[in-house]
Enzyme design. Sequence first.
Site, short mmCIF file in Angstrom:
data_model
loop_
_atom_site.label_atom_id
_atom_site.label_comp_id
_atom_site.label_asym_id
_atom_site.label_seq_id
_atom_site.Cartn_x
_atom_site.Cartn_y
_atom_site.Cartn_z
N ASN A 78 0.84 -1.20 0.00
CA ASN A 78 0.00 0.00 0.00
C ASN A 78 0.87 1.24 0.00
OD1 ASN A 78 0.50 0.83 2.87
ND2 ASN A 78 -0.34 -1.22 3.22
N ASP A 125 -4.61 -6.09 5.22
CA ASP A 125 -5.65 -6.89 5.86
C ASP A 125 -5.59 -8.34 5.37
OD1 ASP A 125 -6.77 -4.82 7.40
OD2 ASP A 125 -7.71 -4.00 5.59
N LYS A 164 7.74 -18.36 -9.40
CA LYS A 164 7.11 -17.28 -10.14
C LYS A 164 5.96 -17.80 -11.00
CE LYS A 164 7.91 -13.60 -13.39
NZ LYS A 164 8.73 -13.10 -14.47
N PRO A 202 -3.66 -11.44 10.81
CA PRO A 202 -4.05 -11.14 12.20
C PRO A 202 -4.10 -9.63 12.39
CG PRO A 202 -1.75 -11.83 12.09
CD PRO A 202 -2.32 -12.04 10.71
N ASP A 203 -4.99 -9.16 13.25
CA ASP A 203 -5.04 -7.74 13.62
C ASP A 203 -4.10 -7.57 14.81
OD1 ASP A 203 -5.76 -5.24 14.80
OD2 ASP A 203 -7.56 -5.28 13.56
N ILE A 204 -2.95 -6.97 14.56
CA ILE A 204 -1.91 -6.88 15.60
C ILE A 204 -2.41 -6.04 16.78
CG2 ILE A 204 0.49 -6.23 16.06
CD1 ILE A 204 0.97 -6.49 12.99
N PHE A 252 -3.99 3.84 15.06
CA PHE A 252 -4.23 4.86 14.04
C PHE A 252 -5.40 4.43 13.19
CE2 PHE A 252 -1.18 8.39 13.43
CZ PHE A 252 -0.50 8.26 14.63
N LYS A 279 -13.82 2.14 15.98
CA LYS A 279 -12.57 1.38 16.00
C LYS A 279 -11.98 1.31 17.40
CE LYS A 279 -10.61 1.48 12.13
NZ LYS A 279 -9.95 1.92 10.92
#
Length: 359
Positions: free
Chosen positions: A173, A241, A250, A268-270, A287, A301
């Site tokens: 990203n 995500d 490859k 996993p959501d740390i 954040f 959140k």
Amino acid sequence: GAQFVTPMTLAARSEAEVYTSLWDLKNETEMGHIQLSREADLIVVCPATADLMAKMAAGIADDLATTLLLATDTQVMAVPAMNVRMWDHAATQRNVSQLRDDGVIVLDPDEGPMACGEYGEGRLPEPDAIFAEIEHWLGSSTQDRAHPLAGKHVVITAGPTREPIDPVRYIANRSSGRQGYAIAGALARLGANVSLISGPVALETPRGVNRIDVETALGMEAAVDAALPADVAILVAAVADWRAEASPRKIKKGETGGPPDLNLIENPDILAGLSRSDKRPELLIGFAAETDKVVGHAKAKLDRKGCDWIIANDVSGDVMGGAENSVHIITEAGVESWEQMPKSDVARKLAERIADVLA
Ligand code: C5P
């Protein structure tokens, strides 16, 4: 300065030696500029002109004052005084921000009528106000004042993660890591022991920060766990995500008869994991990058992730990768919105807030 007030007047009034030249041999044998810069408890630059601050910000040392300021390891306080347009100029504001980033205390100038007849921000603050700032700084023990976070361990995640599709391709990203790195630097300057768990970014490691490089979300999760325990954790990273079920070799064009199917697995959501773990730091900060209903989504959140603060920013503009940020601090107590400012200023304010809370 010597054109406004003679060195003789200053020497007589202060009963102290006045130094004016780097090339004054008498002074250099008695008290060299290096020694001058080391003997003080605090160096006050007053008035700090636009020119002098520009030199300080750039590290230029071409006379006694600027050489002393570059050679010192003592706390420096700058008291700006200049014309309102000069103060407002983007170059001056950039230099002030850089100096604050470098740990210089830059006082805010006063607003009012100026010597040149204009009106605005840029006046030298009243001597009493300057004196109060100096006293305040010297008053508490120097160590405590400069390093309120000494002895505290802070874990920060920053940057993007890179999730491999095959040995040459990955999903990533636009996160540049700048905000997280600025926070790590600001906390280190306040004396914290900082572990910065970083995804792949093109940034210098801030001074005094212990950086651990990772690539994937799983790698980041493991590195955070290994860095614990911590007093504070600030998870700034833009963690992917999803990760792909990576091919060990490859993927060739045409081999799958059209575009390949990416089998995505949830990462996993740390942050959420940390909030539920028995190693949860005393202060846990997340954040939230949102493009719409910024505060509403961030409030949700806060509950969902179980952290103490959410720093929400609107990324519908060019925040990601940009130099400025406009954030909202969301806590149990409510929402505080900060005006748009450089990421380094957001970092400094946040670090000071953290130091206040831990104190
Ligand atoms: O859910 P969202 O990605 O918007 O949440 C952002 C916050 O959660 C950030 O603090 C980010 O670092 C953290 N996060 C995380 N692990 C993930 C996803 C987000 O720690 N897998």
